[in-house]
Design a protein around this motif. Structure first.
Motif, PDB file in Angstrom:
ATOM      1  N   LEU A  50       0.814  -1.211   0.000  1.00  0.00           N
ATOM      2  CA  LEU A  50       0.000   0.000   0.000  1.00  0.00           C
ATOM      3  C   LEU A  50       0.851   1.266   0.000  1.00  0.00           C
ATOM      4  O   LEU A  50       0.384   2.325  -0.431  1.00  0.00           O
ATOM      5  N   PHE A  51       2.061   1.178   0.495  1.00  0.00           N
ATOM      6  CA  PHE A  51       2.926   2.364   0.592  1.00  0.00           C
ATOM      7  C   PHE A  51       4.318   2.069   0.063  1.00  0.00           C
ATOM      8  O   PHE A  51       5.280   2.721   0.443  1.00  0.00           O
ATOM      9  N   ARG A  52       4.438   1.116  -0.840  1.00  0.00           N
ATOM     10  CA  ARG A  52       5.742   0.749  -1.394  1.00  0.00           C
ATOM     11  C   ARG A  52       6.323   1.864  -2.256  1.00  0.00           C
ATOM     12  O   ARG A  52       7.517   2.121  -2.232  1.00  0.00           O
ATOM     13  N   GLU A  53       5.445   2.537  -3.006  1.00  0.00           N
ATOM     14  CA  GLU A  53       5.922   3.511  -3.991  1.00  0.00           C
ATOM     15  C   GLU A  53       5.919   4.955  -3.489  1.00  0.00           C
ATOM     16  O   GLU A  53       6.639   5.785  -4.025  1.00  0.00           O
ATOM     17  N   ARG A  54       5.094   5.267  -2.510  1.00  0.00           N
ATOM     18  CA  ARG A  54       5.043   6.651  -2.025  1.00  0.00           C
ATOM     19  C   ARG A  54       4.559   6.700  -0.591  1.00  0.00           C
ATOM     20  O   ARG A  54       4.036   5.724  -0.056  1.00  0.00           O
ATOM     21  N   ARG A  55       4.739   7.862   0.011  1.00  0.00           N
ATOM     22  CA  ARG A  55       4.383   8.037   1.415  1.00  0.00           C
ATOM     23  C   ARG A  55       2.873   7.945   1.596  1.00  0.00           C
ATOM     24  O   ARG A  55       2.102   8.376   0.737  1.00  0.00           O
ATOM     25  N   ALA A  56       2.469   7.388   2.726  1.00  0.00           N
ATOM     26  CA  ALA A  56       1.043   7.214   2.996  1.00  0.00           C
ATOM     27  C   ALA A  56       0.717   7.582   4.429  1.00  0.00           C
ATOM     28  O   ALA A  56       1.502   7.312   5.347  1.00  0.00           O
ATOM     29  N   VAL A  57      -0.433   8.214   4.612  1.00  0.00           N
ATOM     30  CA  VAL A  57      -1.030   8.392   5.927  1.00  0.00           C
ATOM     31  C   VAL A  57      -1.988   7.226   6.112  1.00  0.00           C
ATOM     32  O   VAL A  57      -2.943   7.064   5.343  1.00  0.00           O
ATOM     33  N   VAL A  58      -1.717   6.384   7.105  1.00  0.00           N
ATOM     34  CA  VAL A  58      -2.515   5.182   7.326  1.00  0.00           C
ATOM     35  C   VAL A  58      -3.239   5.327   8.662  1.00  0.00           C
ATOM     36  O   VAL A  58      -2.601   5.436   9.713  1.00  0.00           O
ATOM     37  N   VAL A  59      -4.561   5.341   8.611  1.00  0.00           N
ATOM     38  CA  VAL A  59      -5.391   5.528   9.802  1.00  0.00           C
ATOM     39  C   VAL A  59      -6.081   4.207  10.130  1.00  0.00           C
ATOM     40  O   VAL A  59      -6.893   3.714   9.341  1.00  0.00           O
ATOM     41  N   PHE A  60      -5.762   3.644  11.283  1.00  0.00           N
ATOM     42  CA  PHE A  60      -6.435   2.452  11.786  1.00  0.00           C
ATOM     43  C   PHE A  60      -7.594   2.915  12.667  1.00  0.00           C
ATOM     44  O   PHE A  60      -7.386   3.684  13.609  1.00  0.00           O
ATOM     45  N   VAL A  61      -8.804   2.446  12.364  1.00  0.00           N
ATOM     46  CA  VAL A  61      -9.974   2.863  13.141  1.00  0.00           C
ATOM     47  C   VAL A  61     -10.401   1.738  14.079  1.00  0.00           C
ATOM     48  O   VAL A  61     -10.018   0.586  13.910  1.00  0.00           O
ATOM     49  N   ARG A  62     -11.202   2.084  15.075  1.00  0.00           N
ATOM     50  CA  ARG A  62     -11.619   1.111  16.086  1.00  0.00           C
ATOM     51  C   ARG A  62     -12.507   0.044  15.463  1.00  0.00           C
ATOM     52  O   ARG A  62     -12.133  -1.111  15.374  1.00  0.00           O
ATOM     53  N   HIS A  63     -13.709   0.423  15.092  1.00  0.00           N
ATOM     54  CA  HIS A  63     -14.595  -0.494  14.385  1.00  0.00           C
ATOM     55  C   HIS A  63     -15.620   0.356  13.652  1.00  0.00           C
ATOM     56  O   HIS A  63     -15.830   1.532  13.968  1.00  0.00           O
ATOM     57  N   PHE A  64     -16.256  -0.212  12.654  1.00  0.00           N
ATOM     58  CA  PHE A  64     -17.087   0.579  11.754  1.00  0.00           C
ATOM     59  C   PHE A  64     -18.409   1.035  12.366  1.00  0.00           C
ATOM     60  O   PHE A  64     -19.087   1.883  11.794  1.00  0.00           O
ATOM     61  N   LEU A  65     -18.797   0.481  13.517  1.00  0.00           N
ATOM     62  CA  LEU A  65     -20.003   0.961  14.180  1.00  0.00           C
ATOM     63  C   LEU A  65     -19.719   2.097  15.164  1.00  0.00           C
ATOM     64  O   LEU A  65     -20.645   2.714  15.666  1.00  0.00           O
ATOM     65  N   CYS A  66     -18.470   2.347  15.448  1.00  0.00           N
ATOM     66  CA  CYS A  66     -18.074   3.406  16.382  1.00  0.00           C
ATOM     67  C   CYS A  66     -18.464   4.767  15.802  1.00  0.00           C
ATOM     68  O   CYS A  66     -18.017   5.129  14.712  1.00  0.00           O
ATOM     69  N   TYR A  67     -19.303   5.529  16.508  1.00  0.00           N
ATOM     70  CA  TYR A  67     -19.752   6.811  15.977  1.00  0.00           C
ATOM     71  C   TYR A  67     -18.604   7.804  15.883  1.00  0.00           C
ATOM     72  O   TYR A  67     -18.579   8.669  14.983  1.00  0.00           O
ATOM     73  N   ILE A  68     -17.612   7.681  16.765  1.00  0.00           N
ATOM     74  CA  ILE A  68     -16.460   8.576  16.705  1.00  0.00           C
ATOM     75  C   ILE A  68     -15.629   8.282  15.457  1.00  0.00           C
ATOM     76  O   ILE A  68     -15.192   9.200  14.751  1.00  0.00           O
ATOM     77  N   CYS A  69     -15.436   6.994  15.166  1.00  0.00           N
ATOM     78  CA  CYS A  69     -14.714   6.622  13.942  1.00  0.00           C
ATOM     79  C   CYS A  69     -15.471   7.095  12.713  1.00  0.00           C
ATOM     80  O   CYS A  69     -14.877   7.593  11.751  1.00  0.00           O
ATOM     81  N   LYS A  70     -16.788   6.933  12.736  1.00  0.00           N
ATOM     82  CA  LYS A  70     -17.612   7.381  11.602  1.00  0.00           C
ATOM     83  C   LYS A  70     -17.418   8.865  11.353  1.00  0.00           C
ATOM     84  O   LYS A  70     -17.197   9.301  10.211  1.00  0.00           O
ATOM     85  N   GLU A  71     -17.480   9.678  12.404  1.00  0.00           N
ATOM     86  CA  GLU A  71     -17.377  11.122  12.225  1.00  0.00           C
ATOM     87  C   GLU A  71     -15.951  11.543  11.859  1.00  0.00           C
ATOM     88  O   GLU A  71     -15.759  12.498  11.097  1.00  0.00           O
ATOM     89  N   TYR A  72     -14.971  10.814  12.363  1.00  0.00           N
ATOM     90  CA  TYR A  72     -13.582  11.094  11.987  1.00  0.00           C
ATOM     91  C   TYR A  72     -13.372  10.788  10.503  1.00  0.00           C
ATOM     92  O   TYR A  72     -12.766  11.580   9.770  1.00  0.00           O
TER      93      TYR A  72
END
Length: 224
Positions: A50-72
């Protein structure tokens, strides 16, 4: 470590040196880079690809039902692709549910950048992402609009009305943010201590030279 940013500003982000730390500049272990993630069709992709060729910002989220993750993630969705392309940066979200939940989550949040899942949480574990909730002050997040009660009710409603009744991931798992690549280079890593401890988006964008994004409904002030 600098105090968390709690207010975002719009405008051009000046490239800033990536903070140094015990893991900054250290290579990602090859065994971790080879671990698979799944895309929305269930296709396996090596994490390191996923980031072999260029720099990446990788965001790991808690779970898809988390309302905070959804809004983020709703705010991550507001980052124009042109901003990322100009800085030659990739934005990636990784969840820990079944891949079947990716498309509904993207439809819900409007997120159109790269997204994958690590359903066994192997990468989460190998990167030392916290499991459990640490009681710590995380400041006021500019990305969370709902309060605990209303957000939790909406999350529960999505769970019971969805086609698959599950939590779309381990509710105890915390996420984090990394800046990786090109190659297996780790430039920055932040492990969330609790559900509110995610990094403010513009503070991460500044580290990779991406323009700031106005996440409010107020128009930007442009000086000419």
């Amino acid at each position: 470590m600098a105090a968390p940013v709690t207010r975002q500003v719009s405008g051009r982000a000046d490239p800033a040196p990536v903070p140094t730390g015990p893991e900054s500049g250290q290579p990602l272990a090859a065994a971790v880079a080879e671990l698979p993630v799944l895309d929305a069709s269930g296709k396996r992709v090596a994490f390191g690809a996923l980031f072999r060729e260029r720099r990446a910002v990788v965001v790991f989220v808690r779970h898809f039902l988390c309302y905070i993750c959804k809004e983020y993630v709703e705010d991550l969705a507001k980052i124009p692709k042109s901003f990322l392309e100009e800085a030659n940066v990739t934005l990636i979200v990784i969840g820990q549910s079944s891949y079947h939940h990716i498309e509904p989550f993207c439809t819900l949040t409007g997120y159109a950048h790269e997204i994958y899942v690590d359903p066994e949480r192997e990468i989460y574990k190998r990167l030392g992402m916290k499991r459990g909730e640490e009681i710590a002050s995380s400041g006021q997040s500019p990305h969370v609009k709902s309060n605990l009660l209303s957000g939790s009710i909406r999350s529960l409603w999505r769970a019971v009305t969805g086609p698959l009744f599950d939590f779309q991931g381990d509710p105890a798992q915390q996420g984090g943010t990394l800046i990786l690549g090109p190659g297996n280079n780790i430039h920055f890593i932040h492990r969330d201590r609790n559900r509110l401890d995610h990094k403010p988006i513009n503070s991460v964008l500044q580290l990779v030279g991406v323009q700031h994004v106005n996440f409010t409904n107020r128009p930007s002030v442009i000086h000419v």
